[in-house]
Write a protein that holds these residues in place. Sequence first.
Motif, PDB file in Angstrom:
ATOM      1  N   LYS A 145      11.279   3.847   0.077  1.00 33.68           N
ATOM      2  CA  LYS A 145      11.242   4.841  -1.006  1.00 33.68           C
ATOM      3  C   LYS A 145      12.544   4.834  -1.801  1.00 33.68           C
ATOM      4  N   ASP A 146      13.655   4.860  -1.110  1.00 38.48           N
ATOM      5  CA  ASP A 146      14.955   4.874  -1.788  1.00 38.48           C
ATOM      6  C   ASP A 146      15.177   3.603  -2.591  1.00 38.48           C
ATOM      7  N   PHE A 147      14.765   2.501  -2.045  1.00 42.04           N
ATOM      8  CA  PHE A 147      14.876   1.211  -2.689  1.00 42.04           C
ATOM      9  C   PHE A 147      14.083   1.206  -4.001  1.00 42.04           C
ATOM     10  N   VAL A 148      12.846   1.691  -3.939  1.00 41.36           N
ATOM     11  CA  VAL A 148      11.994   1.746  -5.131  1.00 41.36           C
ATOM     12  C   VAL A 148      12.596   2.705  -6.164  1.00 41.36           C
ATOM     13  N   ARG A 149      13.039   3.872  -5.704  1.00 42.80           N
ATOM     14  CA  ARG A 149      13.649   4.839  -6.627  1.00 42.80           C
ATOM     15  C   ARG A 149      14.868   4.238  -7.333  1.00 42.80           C
ATOM     16  N   ALA A 150      15.689   3.526  -6.592  1.00 46.40           N
ATOM     17  CA  ALA A 150      16.890   2.915  -7.182  1.00 46.40           C
ATOM     18  C   ALA A 150      16.517   1.879  -8.224  1.00 46.40           C
ATOM     19  N   ARG A 151      15.530   1.096  -7.918  1.00 49.44           N
ATOM     20  CA  ARG A 151      15.114   0.062  -8.878  1.00 49.44           C
ATOM     21  C   ARG A 151      14.459   0.685 -10.108  1.00 49.44           C
ATOM     22  N   LEU A 152      13.644   1.744  -9.900  1.00 48.75           N
ATOM     23  CA  LEU A 152      13.039   2.441 -11.036  1.00 48.75           C
ATOM     24  C   LEU A 152      14.108   3.061 -11.944  1.00 48.75           C
ATOM     25  N   ALA A 153      15.124   3.645 -11.342  1.00 47.45           N
ATOM     26  CA  ALA A 153      16.216   4.233 -12.135  1.00 47.45           C
ATOM     27  C   ALA A 153      16.906   3.179 -12.981  1.00 47.45           C
ATOM     28  N   THR A 187       0.831  -1.208   0.000  1.00 49.92           N
ATOM     29  CA  THR A 187       0.000   0.000   0.000  1.00 49.92           C
ATOM     30  C   THR A 187       0.863   1.254   0.000  1.00 49.92           C
ATOM     31  N   PHE A 188       1.908   1.265   0.809  1.00 53.73           N
ATOM     32  CA  PHE A 188       2.804   2.414   0.866  1.00 53.73           C
ATOM     33  C   PHE A 188       3.470   2.651  -0.486  1.00 53.73           C
ATOM     34  N   VAL A 189       4.014   1.611  -1.079  1.00 63.65           N
ATOM     35  CA  VAL A 189       4.706   1.754  -2.365  1.00 63.65           C
ATOM     36  C   VAL A 189       3.738   2.266  -3.432  1.00 63.65           C
ATOM     37  N   GLY A 206       5.248  -3.332 -17.107  1.00 65.26           N
ATOM     38  CA  GLY A 206       5.507  -4.726 -17.436  1.00 65.26           C
ATOM     39  C   GLY A 206       6.830  -5.271 -16.931  1.00 65.26           C
ATOM     40  N   LYS A 207       7.597  -4.455 -16.214  1.00 66.93           N
ATOM     41  CA  LYS A 207       8.886  -4.889 -15.679  1.00 66.93           C
ATOM     42  C   LYS A 207       8.753  -5.059 -14.167  1.00 66.93           C
ATOM     43  N   TYR A 208       9.345  -6.119 -13.656  1.00 66.73           N
ATOM     44  CA  TYR A 208       9.250  -6.395 -12.221  1.00 66.73           C
ATOM     45  C   TYR A 208      10.207  -5.531 -11.426  1.00 66.73           C
ATOM     46  N   LEU A 209       9.657  -4.846 -10.446  1.00 69.23           N
ATOM     47  CA  LEU A 209      10.441  -4.000  -9.565  1.00 69.23           C
ATOM     48  C   LEU A 209      10.876  -4.783  -8.330  1.00 69.23           C
ATOM     49  N   ALA A 210       9.967  -5.548  -7.750  1.00 72.24           N
ATOM     50  CA  ALA A 210      10.291  -6.346  -6.558  1.00 72.24           C
ATOM     51  C   ALA A 210       9.193  -7.359  -6.308  1.00 72.24           C
ATOM     52  N   GLY A 211       9.587  -8.461  -5.719  1.00 74.19           N
ATOM     53  CA  GLY A 211       8.648  -9.472  -5.283  1.00 74.19           C
ATOM     54  C   GLY A 211       8.642  -9.539  -3.766  1.00 74.19           C
TER      55      GLY A 211
END
Length: 118
Positions: free
Chosen positions: A107-115, A29-31, A53-58
Motif C-alpha cells: 500500500k505504501d509503495f503504491v501510494r508513494a508512486r501515485l504521489a 488483486t490486492f493492489v 496511462g502512466k506505469y506505476l509498477a511492473g
Amino acid sequence: MGTQAFASVEEYLGSLDSVKAKTLRTIITFVLSEFPELKAKLAWNVPHIHWNGKYLAGLAAYKNHLTIAPWSASVMETFKPRLQGLVVFKNCFHIPVDWSMDEGLVKDFVRARLAELD
C-alpha cells in the motif's frame, strides 16, 4: 527459440507455475482492490499496474524469484530500508516466488508512486 508473446495478464499468469502465479495474482488483486482507479495490463510482455496511462509498477516471474519494478529510482531509494532481506537494485527488487505479501508495504509503495505520478 523466442519468448512466448502473451495476449493478456491472465495469459501471462497462466503460463507460470502455480506458486509464482498465485503470488503475482495476489499482489495484483490486492493492489486493484485497494486502489480501484488503477488497472492491470500487459506491457513489454509482463503485467504492469498503471494509472491514467502512466506505469506505476511492473511485475515479472523468473526462474528463482519474482521482480517488482516501480519505474522510479527515487521510490526505490525511499523504500530501501523497508526492503531488508530482499535483493534490491536501483530500479527494482526481487521477492521470493512464495512471498507472503506485506500489505502495508505494498500500500505504501503504491501510494508513494501515485504521489510521484500525480
